[in-house]
Design a protein around this motif. Structure first.
Motif, PDB file in Angstrom:
ATOM      1  N   UNK A  79      -3.866   9.276  -5.887  1.00 23.78           N
ATOM      2  CA  UNK A  79      -4.123   9.140  -4.448  1.00 23.78           C
ATOM      3  C   UNK A  79      -5.540   8.654  -4.150  1.00 23.78           C
ATOM      4  N   UNK A  80      -6.520   9.009  -4.999  1.00 20.19           N
ATOM      5  CA  UNK A  80      -7.880   8.519  -4.794  1.00 20.19           C
ATOM      6  C   UNK A  80      -7.928   7.000  -4.947  1.00 20.19           C
ATOM      7  N   UNK A  81      -7.254   6.485  -5.980  1.00 20.16           N
ATOM      8  CA  UNK A  81      -7.283   5.043  -6.223  1.00 20.16           C
ATOM      9  C   UNK A  81      -6.416   4.252  -5.256  1.00 20.16           C
ATOM     10  N   UNK A  82      -5.626   4.950  -4.447  1.00 18.72           N
ATOM     11  CA  UNK A  82      -4.854   4.261  -3.406  1.00 18.72           C
ATOM     12  C   UNK A  82      -5.703   3.992  -2.167  1.00 18.72           C
ATOM     13  N   UNK A  83      -6.849   4.632  -2.057  1.00 15.53           N
ATOM     14  CA  UNK A  83      -7.665   4.536  -0.836  1.00 15.53           C
ATOM     15  C   UNK A  83      -8.399   3.198  -0.665  1.00 15.53           C
ATOM     16  N   UNK A  84      -9.153   2.717  -1.680  1.00 14.16           N
ATOM     17  CA  UNK A  84     -10.000   1.546  -1.409  1.00 14.16           C
ATOM     18  C   UNK A  84      -9.257   0.291  -1.013  1.00 14.16           C
ATOM     19  N   UNK A  85      -8.054   0.060  -1.581  1.00 11.53           N
ATOM     20  CA  UNK A  85      -7.336  -1.165  -1.243  1.00 11.53           C
ATOM     21  C   UNK A  85      -6.601  -1.060   0.088  1.00 11.53           C
ATOM     22  N   UNK A  86      -6.698   0.099   0.745  1.00 12.36           N
ATOM     23  CA  UNK A  86      -6.159   0.215   2.104  1.00 12.36           C
ATOM     24  C   UNK A  86      -7.102  -0.454   3.095  1.00 12.36           C
ATOM     25  N   UNK A  87      -8.426  -0.370   2.832  1.00 10.49           N
ATOM     26  CA  UNK A  87      -9.378  -0.916   3.805  1.00 10.49           C
ATOM     27  C   UNK A  87     -10.208  -2.081   3.267  1.00 10.49           C
ATOM     28  N   UNK A  88      -9.975  -2.480   2.000  1.00 10.77           N
ATOM     29  CA  UNK A  88     -10.668  -3.637   1.435  1.00 10.77           C
ATOM     30  C   UNK A  88      -9.666  -4.574   0.788  1.00 10.77           C
TER      31      UNK A  88
ATOM     32  N   UNK B  95       3.320  16.623 -13.491  1.00 14.17           N
ATOM     33  CA  UNK B  95       2.672  17.035 -12.241  1.00 14.17           C
ATOM     34  C   UNK B  95       2.067  15.834 -11.520  1.00 14.17           C
ATOM     35  N   UNK B  96       1.451  14.927 -12.260  1.00 17.19           N
ATOM     36  CA  UNK B  96       0.833  13.747 -11.666  1.00 17.19           C
ATOM     37  C   UNK B  96       1.841  12.884 -10.925  1.00 17.19           C
ATOM     38  N   UNK B  97       2.966  12.618 -11.551  1.00 17.25           N
ATOM     39  CA  UNK B  97       3.989  11.759 -10.932  1.00 17.25           C
ATOM     40  C   UNK B  97       4.551  12.416  -9.676  1.00 17.25           C
TER      41      UNK B  97
ATOM     42  N   UNK C 101       4.656  12.616  -3.702  1.00 13.78           N
ATOM     43  CA  UNK C 101       4.514  13.370  -2.457  1.00 13.78           C
ATOM     44  C   UNK C 101       3.456  12.720  -1.567  1.00 13.78           C
ATOM     45  N   UNK C 102       2.371  12.241  -2.178  1.00 12.70           N
ATOM     46  CA  UNK C 102       1.337  11.544  -1.417  1.00 12.70           C
ATOM     47  C   UNK C 102       1.888  10.284  -0.763  1.00 12.70           C
ATOM     48  N   UNK C 103       2.716   9.540  -1.494  1.00 13.96           N
ATOM     49  CA  UNK C 103       3.329   8.336  -0.934  1.00 13.96           C
ATOM     50  C   UNK C 103       4.294   8.668   0.206  1.00 13.96           C
ATOM     51  N   UNK C 104       5.092   9.732   0.008  1.00 20.98           N
ATOM     52  CA  UNK C 104       6.081  10.099   1.042  1.00 20.98           C
ATOM     53  C   UNK C 104       5.412  10.532   2.334  1.00 20.98           C
TER      54      UNK C 104
ATOM     55  N   UNK D  15       0.813  -1.222   0.000  1.00 20.83           N
ATOM     56  CA  UNK D  15       0.000   0.000   0.000  1.00 20.83           C
ATOM     57  C   UNK D  15       0.843   1.267   0.000  1.00 20.83           C
ATOM     58  N   UNK D  16       1.976   1.241   0.691  1.00 21.00           N
ATOM     59  CA  UNK D  16       2.774   2.471   0.814  1.00 21.00           C
ATOM     60  C   UNK D  16       3.438   2.878  -0.499  1.00 21.00           C
ATOM     61  N   UNK D  17       3.487   1.970  -1.460  1.00 24.33           N
ATOM     62  CA  UNK D  17       4.083   2.272  -2.763  1.00 24.33           C
ATOM     63  C   UNK D  17       3.026   2.448  -3.855  1.00 24.33           C
ATOM     64  N   UNK D  18       1.762   2.306  -3.506  1.00 21.81           N
ATOM     65  CA  UNK D  18       0.746   2.121  -4.529  1.00 21.81           C
ATOM     66  C   UNK D  18       0.389   3.395  -5.288  1.00 21.81           C
ATOM     67  N   UNK D  19       0.364   4.545  -4.616  1.00 21.45           N
ATOM     68  CA  UNK D  19      -0.017   5.783  -5.320  1.00 21.45           C
ATOM     69  C   UNK D  19       0.965   6.100  -6.441  1.00 21.45           C
ATOM     70  N   UNK D  20       2.251   5.917  -6.160  1.00 22.92           N
ATOM     71  CA  UNK D  20       3.255   6.179  -7.186  1.00 22.92           C
ATOM     72  C   UNK D  20       3.117   5.243  -8.372  1.00 22.92           C
ATOM     73  N   UNK D  21       2.841   3.974  -8.100  1.00 21.30           N
ATOM     74  CA  UNK D  21       2.679   2.992  -9.173  1.00 21.30           C
ATOM     75  C   UNK D  21       1.411   3.295  -9.970  1.00 21.30           C
ATOM     76  N   UNK D  22       0.321   3.609  -9.267  1.00 21.79           N
ATOM     77  CA  UNK D  22      -0.927   3.951  -9.950  1.00 21.79           C
ATOM     78  C   UNK D  22      -0.739   5.205 -10.797  1.00 21.79           C
ATOM     79  N   UNK D  23       0.066   6.138 -10.300  1.00 26.47           N
ATOM     80  CA  UNK D  23       0.329   7.360 -11.067  1.00 26.47           C
ATOM     81  C   UNK D  23       1.023   7.034 -12.380  1.00 26.47           C
ATOM     82  N   UNK D  24       1.996   6.122 -12.328  1.00 19.58           N
ATOM     83  CA  UNK D  24       2.679   5.738 -13.560  1.00 19.58           C
ATOM     84  C   UNK D  24       1.704   5.078 -14.529  1.00 19.58           C
TER      85      UNK D  24
END
Length: 433
Positions: A350-359, A292-294, A299-302, A135-144
């Motif tokens: 960052x939005x798509x990093x949220x659901x797999x944190x709690x599901x 800008x997205x990357x 920053x969201x991951x950090x 999960x801690x790496x997911x926003x960056x990967x989703x951004x790519x």
């Protein structure tokens, strides 16, 4: 030692998975939104009004909505390799079939079928990434991965404009050639997916034994930390209040995204430039937004923060749409569209990093698909309203204000969610270090 294994493993799976899924999404996105360029000449050839074009562009998302959840549940059961291959082959065939529409009815039918065919691809990939990346790496990967959407516009805009120049060859219109040629890669990649993708880390023979063992254990440990009831329940993924809230947030961002994708070429064209100029100009804003997205996602991951990264980006996009509504020259319009592109692009990882944190498990499959299917109805509402308002008023301004309002609502809802959320909606840096 664990840090060395982690770095080696993440580097290897990143290079194996991320570039490939970016190519898949790039092709998917081009086939989804190339109607915006086809309309530059198709609209006149078939006598379509702005309302017909907007409804046809948007009806894609009704098919998408109806088949999204079952498609993602099937993917979770049978594996990404088989199901993503099926999705790509079917959407490639339907996308090519768009070349043969002759009336508004056939246009609506083919766009609806394209949504049915592509349903499950995007949430399936998001779910797939949750199998492979902590999960801690997911926003960056989703951004790519999601950077492929603006890159599709960068590449697809001049490509589509160039293909429109094939008008008259062998008796076919330029827009017909565009649909057929841009559909071919989806069919080819559908076969490649079947042989290239690996469903789960435990099956990854291309990882060393210690790398595979570390990854399997890490992902299993994350699942243990999630609500066990939610792990097994499809219903939990469908009716979870946080899932529904995120779906409404995504509704606004989707309205903004497909307003850009479908209508930006038309808005630029209204300034009196050629189709080729439209293609080149339309590529500028998404190119800037990729960078800008990357950076925003990293920053969201950090920081481990998600909600405010979504809210601020949504508000930025809303401001850009308001500026675009009052822009009457090329420089001002490019600047406004760049602001919108940056805001929309930065909100999504960052939005798509949220659901797999709690599901997790089946609940994650249904939760992600629910967010995407309900949220993507914004892709219906935005283009349809802009087309209808354009026909009623003769201007795009009212439609742009409408979509800006949806993004303001997304901002407010995200802020409320951040104030009422459970701790899982932020990724704790201390836990993950």
């Amino acid at each position: 030692m664990d840090m060395d294994i982690e770095k080696r493993t993440l580097r290897k799976i990143s290079w194996r998975i991320v570039p490939f899924i970016m190519i898949l999404y790039l092709i998917a996105y081009i086939d989804r939104v190339n109607i915006g360029f086809a309309a530059l000449t198709m609209k006149q050839d078939l006598g379509f009004s702005a309302s017909v074009l907007g409804f046809g562009a948007g009806i894609f998302f009704l098919g998408y909505f109806l088949f999204e959840v079952p498609s993602n549940v099937i993917l979770h059961k049978v594996g990404a390799r088989i199901w993503i291959a099926r999705v790509m082959l079917s959407w490639g065939v339907v996308a090519g079939g768009m070349a043969f529409v002759e009336s508004s009815t056939s246009f609506y039918v083919m766009r609806f079928l394209l949504g049915v065919a592509e349903a499950g691809f995007f949430p399936g990939i998001i779910l797939y990434l949750s199998y492979w990346f902590p999960a801690r790496h997911r926003a960056g990967v989703i951004a790519m991965f999601m950077a492929a959407a603006p890159m599709a516009v960068v590449i697809g805009s001049p490509l589509s404009a160039a293909l429109l120049q094939m008008d008259g060859i062998w008796g076919f219109a330029g827009w017909q050639w565009m649909f057929v040629i841009e559909a071919i890669p989806a069919v080819i990649l559908g076969f490649i997916v079947f042989f290239y993708m690996t469903d789960k880390p435990a099956q990854a023979k291309w990882l060393k034994d210690d790398e595979r063992a570390w990854l399997v254990k890490t992902m299993q440990d994350e699942d243990v930390g999630k609500d066990n009831q939610q792990h097994h329940s499809i219903l939990r993924g469908l009716i979870n209040p946080r899932v529904l809230a995120l779906a409404l947030v995504y509704f606004g961002t989707s309205a903004g995204l497909y307003t850009l994708s479908i209508w930006a070429p038309q808005i630029i064209k209204d300034l009196g430039v050629s189709s080729m100029t439209v293609g080149l100009v339309n590529a500028i804003p998404p190119l800037i937004s990729v960078v800008a997205m990357v950076l925003w996602s990293r920053h969201s991951d950090r920081t481990g923060e998600r909600s405010w990264h979504v809210a601020l980006a949504c508000m930025f996009a809303a401001i850009g749409l308001v500026i675009a509504a009052s822009s009457h020259n090329m420089l001002g319009l490019i600047a406004a569209l760049t602001i919108v592109n940056i805001g929309i692009s930065c909100s999504k990882p960052p939005l798509w990093s949220m659901p797999t944190i709690f599901l997790s498990g089946t609940a994650a499959a249904t939760g992600i698909a629910t967010i995407n299917s309900i949220g993507n109805l914004g892709g219906f509402a935005g283009p349809v309203m802009i087309g209808w308002i354009k026909d009623q008023t003769g201007s795009y301004a009212g439609g742009l204000y409408f979509v800006a309002g949806l993004l303001v609502l997304s901002t407010l809802l995200t802020v409320i969610l951040s104030m009422t959320k459970k701790p899982e909606l932020s990724v704790s840096k201390t836990v993950n270090q």
